[in-house]
Design a protein around this motif. Structure first.
Motif, short mmCIF file in Angstrom:
data_model
loop_
_atom_site.label_atom_id
_atom_site.label_comp_id
_atom_site.label_asym_id
_atom_site.label_seq_id
_atom_site.Cartn_x
_atom_site.Cartn_y
_atom_site.Cartn_z
N ALA A 43 0.81 -1.23 0.00
CA ALA A 43 0.00 0.00 0.00
C ALA A 43 0.84 1.28 0.00
O ALA A 43 0.33 2.35 -0.31
CB ALA A 43 -0.95 0.00 1.20
N ASP A 44 2.11 1.18 0.37
CA ASP A 44 2.98 2.37 0.39
C ASP A 44 4.23 2.11 -0.45
O ASP A 44 5.19 1.52 0.03
CB ASP A 44 3.38 2.72 1.82
CG ASP A 44 4.20 4.01 1.91
OD1 ASP A 44 4.52 4.61 0.84
OD2 ASP A 44 4.52 4.43 3.03
N PRO A 45 4.21 2.56 -1.71
CA PRO A 45 5.36 2.32 -2.59
C PRO A 45 6.62 3.09 -2.19
O PRO A 45 7.69 2.83 -2.72
CB PRO A 45 4.86 2.76 -3.97
CG PRO A 45 3.72 3.69 -3.69
CD PRO A 45 3.13 3.27 -2.38
N THR A 46 6.52 4.01 -1.23
CA THR A 46 7.69 4.78 -0.80
C THR A 46 8.49 4.07 0.28
O THR A 46 9.54 4.57 0.68
CB THR A 46 7.28 6.17 -0.28
OG1 THR A 46 6.56 6.03 0.95
CG2 THR A 46 6.44 6.93 -1.31
N LEU A 47 8.01 2.93 0.76
CA LEU A 47 8.73 2.22 1.82
C LEU A 47 10.11 1.79 1.35
O LEU A 47 10.28 1.36 0.21
CB LEU A 47 7.94 0.98 2.26
CG LEU A 47 6.68 1.22 3.08
CD1 LEU A 47 5.89 -0.07 3.24
CD2 LEU A 47 7.05 1.79 4.45
N LEU A 145 0.26 -0.09 14.56
CA LEU A 145 1.21 1.02 14.53
C LEU A 145 1.69 1.19 13.10
O LEU A 145 2.14 0.22 12.48
CB LEU A 145 2.42 0.73 15.43
CG LEU A 145 3.65 1.64 15.24
CD1 LEU A 145 3.36 3.07 15.67
CD2 LEU A 145 4.85 1.08 15.99
N LEU A 146 1.59 2.40 12.58
CA LEU A 146 2.06 2.71 11.22
C LEU A 146 3.01 3.90 11.28
O LEU A 146 2.61 5.00 11.64
CB LEU A 146 0.89 3.04 10.29
CG LEU A 146 -0.23 2.00 10.19
CD1 LEU A 146 -1.37 2.54 9.32
CD2 LEU A 146 0.30 0.69 9.65
N ILE A 147 4.26 3.65 10.95
CA ILE A 147 5.24 4.74 10.82
C ILE A 147 5.74 4.65 9.38
O ILE A 147 6.58 3.82 9.05
CB ILE A 147 6.44 4.58 11.77
CG1 ILE A 147 6.00 4.40 13.22
CG2 ILE A 147 7.37 5.78 11.64
CD1 ILE A 147 7.14 4.08 14.18
N VAL A 154 -1.81 2.96 3.99
CA VAL A 154 -1.63 1.67 4.65
C VAL A 154 -2.80 1.40 5.58
O VAL A 154 -3.31 0.27 5.66
CB VAL A 154 -0.28 1.61 5.40
CG1 VAL A 154 -0.13 0.30 6.15
CG2 VAL A 154 0.88 1.80 4.42
N LYS A 155 -3.29 2.43 6.27
CA LYS A 155 -4.47 2.26 7.13
C LYS A 155 -5.66 1.83 6.29
O LYS A 155 -6.42 0.93 6.67
CB LYS A 155 -4.78 3.53 7.90
CG LYS A 155 -5.97 3.38 8.84
CD LYS A 155 -6.25 4.63 9.64
CE LYS A 155 -7.43 4.38 10.58
NZ LYS A 155 -7.77 5.56 11.38
N ALA A 156 -5.86 2.47 5.14
CA ALA A 156 -6.96 2.11 4.26
C ALA A 156 -6.82 0.67 3.77
O ALA A 156 -7.80 -0.09 3.71
CB ALA A 156 -7.04 3.07 3.07
N ALA A 157 -5.59 0.25 3.47
CA ALA A 157 -5.35 -1.13 3.03
C ALA A 157 -5.66 -2.11 4.17
O ALA A 157 -6.22 -3.19 3.93
CB ALA A 157 -3.90 -1.30 2.57
N PHE A 158 -5.35 -1.74 5.39
CA PHE A 158 -5.66 -2.57 6.56
C PHE A 158 -7.18 -2.74 6.68
O PHE A 158 -7.68 -3.85 6.84
CB PHE A 158 -5.08 -1.94 7.83
CG PHE A 158 -5.52 -2.59 9.10
CD1 PHE A 158 -4.93 -3.77 9.53
CD2 PHE A 158 -6.51 -2.03 9.89
CE1 PHE A 158 -5.33 -4.38 10.71
CE2 PHE A 158 -6.92 -2.63 11.06
CZ PHE A 158 -6.33 -3.80 11.48
N GLU A 159 -7.89 -1.62 6.60
CA GLU A 159 -9.35 -1.66 6.71
C GLU A 159 -9.96 -2.51 5.58
O GLU A 159 -10.85 -3.33 5.83
CB GLU A 159 -9.93 -0.24 6.68
CG GLU A 159 -9.48 0.66 7.81
CD GLU A 159 -10.08 0.31 9.16
OE1 GLU A 159 -11.07 -0.45 9.22
OE2 GLU A 159 -9.55 0.79 10.18
#
Length: 166
Positions: A43-47, A145-147, A154-159
């Motif tokens: 969900a976060d390509p910048t990781l 926890l999301l940092i 990422v929260k939206a992907a979790f949901e």
């Protein structure tokens, strides 16, 4: 009387079996944490390059203490992904056995975040602002926890993952 005995016994058996169904609610089935981990990381390509563990590893209980001091007996499953490059990026999800313990699990994630902030203030000040934007939240039996820069994505992907898993 002899003819009524089998009928009476059958009735008792039916009542006993009906009592087993009851009104109890069983705890929600914990989602597949490895699949969840894959979805959250995507969900976060910048990781940056991330290292990942779940409770499926042999020394899971020991590794869990890195992110939480919640008694491990309360944990059903967990996942942790963290930057291989020493950056602030972390994604942690704790699934507790009893949903009533989710907020306590979130409190331990907040304490972990505070420790990370202290560390970054001393050794990597450029990561502090990123860690200060972290999200800690609960849903059902999960504490999260999301940092990361894309923490809302990422929260939206979790949901979405949990909704699809239900």
């Amino acid at each position: 009387m002899r003819r009524l005995l089998p009928l009476f016994l059958t009735g008792l058996l039916i009542l006993a079996l009906a009592g087993c169904g009851g009104n109890e609610t069983s705890p929600a089935q914990t989602a597949d944490m490895e699949a969840m981990q894959t979805a959250l990381l995507a969900a976060d390509p910048t990781l940056p390059e991330m290292r990942s563990i779940t409770s499926q590893v042999g020394d899971a209980e020991t590794l869990f203490t890195y992110v939480s001091d919640l008694p491990y007996e309360q944990v059903d499953d967990f996942l942790l992904s963290y930057s291989a490059e020493g950056k602030a990026d972390e994604i942690a999800v704790i699934a507790v056995k009893d949903p009533a313990d989710a907020e306590a699990a979130a409190d331990t994630l907040r304490a972990h975040l505070d420790q990370r902030l202290t560390l970054f203030r001393q050794y990597s000040p450029d990561e502090v602002s990123r860690a200060e934007k972290a999200l800690v939240f609960t849903r059902d039996q999960y504490a999260v926890l999301l940092i990361c820069d894309g923490n809302q994505d990422v929260k939206a992907a979790f949901e979405e993952f949990l909704t699809a898993a239900q």
